[in-house]
Design a protein around this motif. Structure first.
Motif, PDB file in Angstrom:
ATOM      1  N   UNK A 124       7.671 -24.818 -12.034  1.00  0.00           N
ATOM      2  CA  UNK A 124       7.254 -26.166 -12.401  1.00  0.00           C
ATOM      3  C   UNK A 124       7.815 -26.519 -13.755  1.00  0.00           C
ATOM      4  N   UNK A 125       8.893 -27.298 -13.782  1.00  0.00           N
ATOM      5  CA  UNK A 125       9.519 -27.659 -15.049  1.00  0.00           C
ATOM      6  C   UNK A 125       9.476 -29.159 -15.229  1.00  0.00           C
ATOM      7  N   UNK A 168       0.883 -19.782   1.600  1.00  0.00           N
ATOM      8  CA  UNK A 168       0.494 -20.152   0.241  1.00  0.00           C
ATOM      9  C   UNK A 168      -0.192 -21.512   0.270  1.00  0.00           C
ATOM     10  N   UNK A 169      -1.066 -21.737  -0.692  1.00  0.00           N
ATOM     11  CA  UNK A 169      -1.783 -23.006  -0.810  1.00  0.00           C
ATOM     12  C   UNK A 169      -1.788 -23.427  -2.270  1.00  0.00           C
ATOM     13  N   UNK A 170      -1.343 -24.651  -2.526  1.00  0.00           N
ATOM     14  CA  UNK A 170      -1.370 -25.228  -3.868  1.00  0.00           C
ATOM     15  C   UNK A 170      -2.162 -26.530  -3.817  1.00  0.00           C
ATOM     16  N   UNK A 171      -2.782 -26.884  -4.919  1.00  0.00           N
ATOM     17  CA  UNK A 171      -3.605 -28.095  -4.978  1.00  0.00           C
ATOM     18  C   UNK A 171      -2.831 -29.204  -5.683  1.00  0.00           C
ATOM     19  N   UNK A 172      -2.689 -30.350  -5.015  1.00  0.00           N
ATOM     20  CA  UNK A 172      -1.972 -31.494  -5.579  1.00  0.00           C
ATOM     21  C   UNK A 172      -2.946 -32.674  -5.650  1.00  0.00           C
ATOM     22  N   UNK A 214      -0.350 -30.989 -10.219  1.00  0.00           N
ATOM     23  CA  UNK A 214      -0.226 -29.791  -9.394  1.00  0.00           C
ATOM     24  C   UNK A 214      -0.945 -28.656 -10.129  1.00  0.00           C
ATOM     25  N   UNK A 215      -2.009 -28.148  -9.523  1.00  0.00           N
ATOM     26  CA  UNK A 215      -2.842 -27.145 -10.187  1.00  0.00           C
ATOM     27  C   UNK A 215      -2.033 -25.889 -10.508  1.00  0.00           C
ATOM     28  N   UNK A 216      -2.503 -25.178 -11.527  1.00  0.00           N
ATOM     29  CA  UNK A 216      -1.817 -23.948 -11.946  1.00  0.00           C
ATOM     30  C   UNK A 216      -2.016 -22.838 -10.924  1.00  0.00           C
ATOM     31  N   UNK A 217      -3.208 -22.736 -10.375  1.00  0.00           N
ATOM     32  CA  UNK A 217      -3.525 -21.641  -9.451  1.00  0.00           C
ATOM     33  C   UNK A 217      -2.903 -21.871  -8.081  1.00  0.00           C
ATOM     34  N   UNK A 256      -2.381 -16.421  -8.115  1.00  0.00           N
ATOM     35  CA  UNK A 256      -1.505 -16.296  -9.277  1.00  0.00           C
ATOM     36  C   UNK A 256      -1.364 -17.647  -9.949  1.00  0.00           C
ATOM     37  N   UNK A 257      -0.895 -17.612 -11.188  1.00  0.00           N
ATOM     38  CA  UNK A 257      -0.692 -18.840 -11.958  1.00  0.00           C
ATOM     39  C   UNK A 257       0.798 -19.163 -11.950  1.00  0.00           C
ATOM     40  N   UNK A 258       1.141 -20.310 -11.393  1.00  0.00           N
ATOM     41  CA  UNK A 258       2.554 -20.658 -11.260  1.00  0.00           C
ATOM     42  C   UNK A 258       3.232 -20.823 -12.618  1.00  0.00           C
ATOM     43  N   UNK A 259       2.500 -21.354 -13.613  1.00  0.00           N
ATOM     44  CA  UNK A 259       3.121 -21.580 -14.916  1.00  0.00           C
ATOM     45  C   UNK A 259       3.434 -20.263 -15.622  1.00  0.00           C
TER      46      UNK A 259
END
Length: 415
Positions: free
Chosen positions: A389-390, A264-268, A399-402, A381-384
Motif C-alpha cells: 500500500x503506497x 485472504x480478507x481485507x476491509x475496505x 483500506x484497513x491495516x489488518x 498480518x499488518x499490510x503496512x
C-alpha cells in the motif's frame, strides 16, 4: 434539397449522448458524497467506460455534422443565432474534452488501475507522466460544470423556440413515432422525464454490496495447489550428522491434495474484500510425535491473487499494492511448531513479502486419519508492516491495516 429534420442516425446519437451525459453527472454527485470503498471503485470503472463511449459517440456525431446536410437554422435575431452557435460549439468542446481529460487522469495516476470498458474490452492508457495529473483533474472538474450549464442553456433554447416563438423545433430531433403521437408539451415532458431517470440512476447506482458481510466458508473447491517440494527454509539447518538423522524417527512428508484453498480478507471502508491465491506450493514435514523436527514452508505466487474483479485485481497486483512485477513471490517458513491443545497447533515463523521479512504466527487445527490429514487455520498480518500500500493507499483510513489469511486443505503422507 435540405431536409427539415435530422437523420435518424443524428437523432440516435443526440439522445444517446444526452442520456450518457446526464448519467455521468449523476455519477459525479456520487463521487462527491461517497466514501471510498468497493462500490465507489466499481462506479469509477463504469464512469471510465461511459466516458470513452461518450468520446466515440461525439466523434461520430461531429463527423455526421460535417459530412451530412442538416436542417437550415430557424429565423432568429443575430444575438440568438450567435448564442446558439456558441452553445453548440461549446458542446463539442466538452463532449470531446471531458472524456479526454478523464483519460489523461487515469493514465497519469500514480496507482495504475487498468481500464476495461464495461468489464469486457481492455483500453490502453496514454503515455503521459504524473505531472499532467493535477491540471487534467482541474480541467476535468471545470468541464463538468460547463456541461451542466450548456445542458440547461440547450433546454431553455428549445423551450423558447417551441413555445415562445411558436416554432415546432422538436419535430426536427424527435423520433417520427413520437412526433406523430405526442403534443409538444407531452414530448418535452417525456424527454425530461427520461433524462431525469438517467440522472437518478447515476446518482443512486450501487454496483457492489456496501454492507459488511461474513467472509465465505473455505470448503468450496479451488484449483489444484500441490507442487514439488521446496528446499528447507534458510536458517533451519541442523547440526546433526547423517548417522544421527538416520537413528531419529523419520518426520512424515505431506503432499497437499487438489481442492486446497488459500484465502485472504481485507476491509475496505467497512466492506470485506475476499480473495484467493490460485497458485501456491508447500513443503510440509510433520509428525505429531516429533514437533521439534517438523517444519512447514509455503510459497505463494502473488500474481495469482484474485478478488473476482479484474480491474480491482489489476490495482491489487500493481505498484500501489503487491507490486508483483518486482516481488512475485511470498514465502512463509516455520521455525517452531507447538501443540496448543487437542488438535490445535501453533506455528511460528517468518513471512517474506514485498521485500520485507517479519515474524508471523499461524494457528491451525490438524486431524490425521491414517495417511490423510485435514488442516484449516488462519493468521492475521499488518499490510503496512510489509510495505503493501503506497501513495494514497499507505494510510489505513480506507483500506484497513489488518489482513486475515485463511487456509483449508487436505494432504496425503508421502511414502
Amino acid at each position: 434539397m435540405t431536409s427539415s429534420r435530422y437523420s435518424k442516425t443524428a437523432m440516435a446519437l443526440h439522445w444517446s449522448l444526452a442520456l450518457a451525459l446526464v448519467f455521468q453527472i449523476g455519477l459525479g454527485w456520487q463521487f462527491e458524497t461517497l466514501n471510498r470503498g468497493p462500490n465507489l471503485f466499481a462506479l469509477y470503472q463504469l464512469h471510465k467506460s461511459v466516458g470513452i463511449a461518450i468520446l466515440v459517440l461525439s466523434l461520430a456525431q461531429l463527423a455526421i455534422r460535417i459530412w451530412r446536410p442538416r436542417p437550415m437554422p430557424l429565423a432568429d435575431t443575430l444575438w440568438s443565432r450567435y448564442m446558439a452557435n456558441l452553445v453548440h460549439g461549446a458542446f463539442y468542446v466538452v463532449l470531446i474534452g471531458w472524456p479526454l481529460t478523464g483519460w489523461l487522469l487515469v493514465s497519469s495516476s500514480k496507482i495504475a488501475v487498468p481500464t476495461v470498458l464495461f468489464g469486457i474490452l481492455p483500453f490502453p492508457h496514454l503515455p503521459v507522466g504524473h505531472a499532467v495529473h493535477a491540471p487534467a483533474e482541474a480541467i476535468h472538474a471545470q468541464l463538468a460544470w460547463l456541461t451542466i450549464a450548456l445542458l440547461l442553456l440547450h433546454v431553455v433554447g428549445a423551450v423558447r423556440h417551441q413555445f415562445f416563438k411558436d416554432e415546432d423545433i422538436l419535430q426536427r430531433m424527435l423520433p417520427w413515432i413520437l412526433k406523430q403521437r405526442s403534443t409538444s408539451a407531452v414530448a418535452i415532458a417525456a424527454a425530461l422525464a427520461v433524462l431525469g431517470i438517467a440522472y437518478a440512476a447515476g446518482a443512486s447506482l450501487v454496483l457492489t454490496n456496501t454492507k459488511p458481510s461474513t467472509p465465505p466458508k473455505l470448503q468450496s473447491p479451488a484449483p489444484a495447489t500441490a507442487a514439488p517440494a521446496i528446499a528447507p527454509p534458510k536458517g533451519e539447518e541442523t547440526s546433526k550428522t547423517a548417522d544421527e538423522q538416520d537413528l531419529a524417527a523419520p518426520v512424515k512428508k505431506w503432499r497437499v491434495s487438489q481442492g486446497g484453498r488459500l484465502a485472504f480478507t481485507a476491509d475496505w471502508n467497512g466492506t470485506p474484500i475476499n480473495g484467493t491465491f490460485r497458485r501456491w506450493s508447500s513443503d510440509i514435514r510433520f509428525s505429531p510425535d516429533d514437533l521439534a523436527q517438523s517444519r512447514v514452508q509455503v510459497t505463494i505466487d502473488l500474481g495469482s491473487a484474485s478478488t473476482a474483479d479484474s480491474q480491482r485485481d489489476g490495482m491489487l497486483l500493481g505498484e500501489g499494492f503487491l507490486d508483483v512485477a518486482t516481488h512475485p513471490k511470498a514465502v512463509f517458513s516455520s521455525s517452531e511448531i507447538k501443540l496448543v491443545r487437542g488438535d490445535t497447533y501453533r506455528a511460528r515463523g517468518t513471512l517474506s513479502l514485498h521485500g520485507e521479512t517479519h515474524p508471523v504466527t499461524l494457528d491451525f487445527t490438524l486431524k490425521i486419519d491414517g495417511t490423510t490429514a485435514k488442516v484449516s487455520g488462519s493468521s492475521s498480518l499488518r499490510r503496512t508492516q510489509f510495505g503493501v500500500g503506497s501513495g494514497e493507499w499507505a494510510a489505513t483510513t480506507e483500506v484497513a491495516d489488518a489482513v486475515t489469511i485463511a487456509f483449508n486443505f487436505s494432504a496425503q503422507s508421502a511414502p
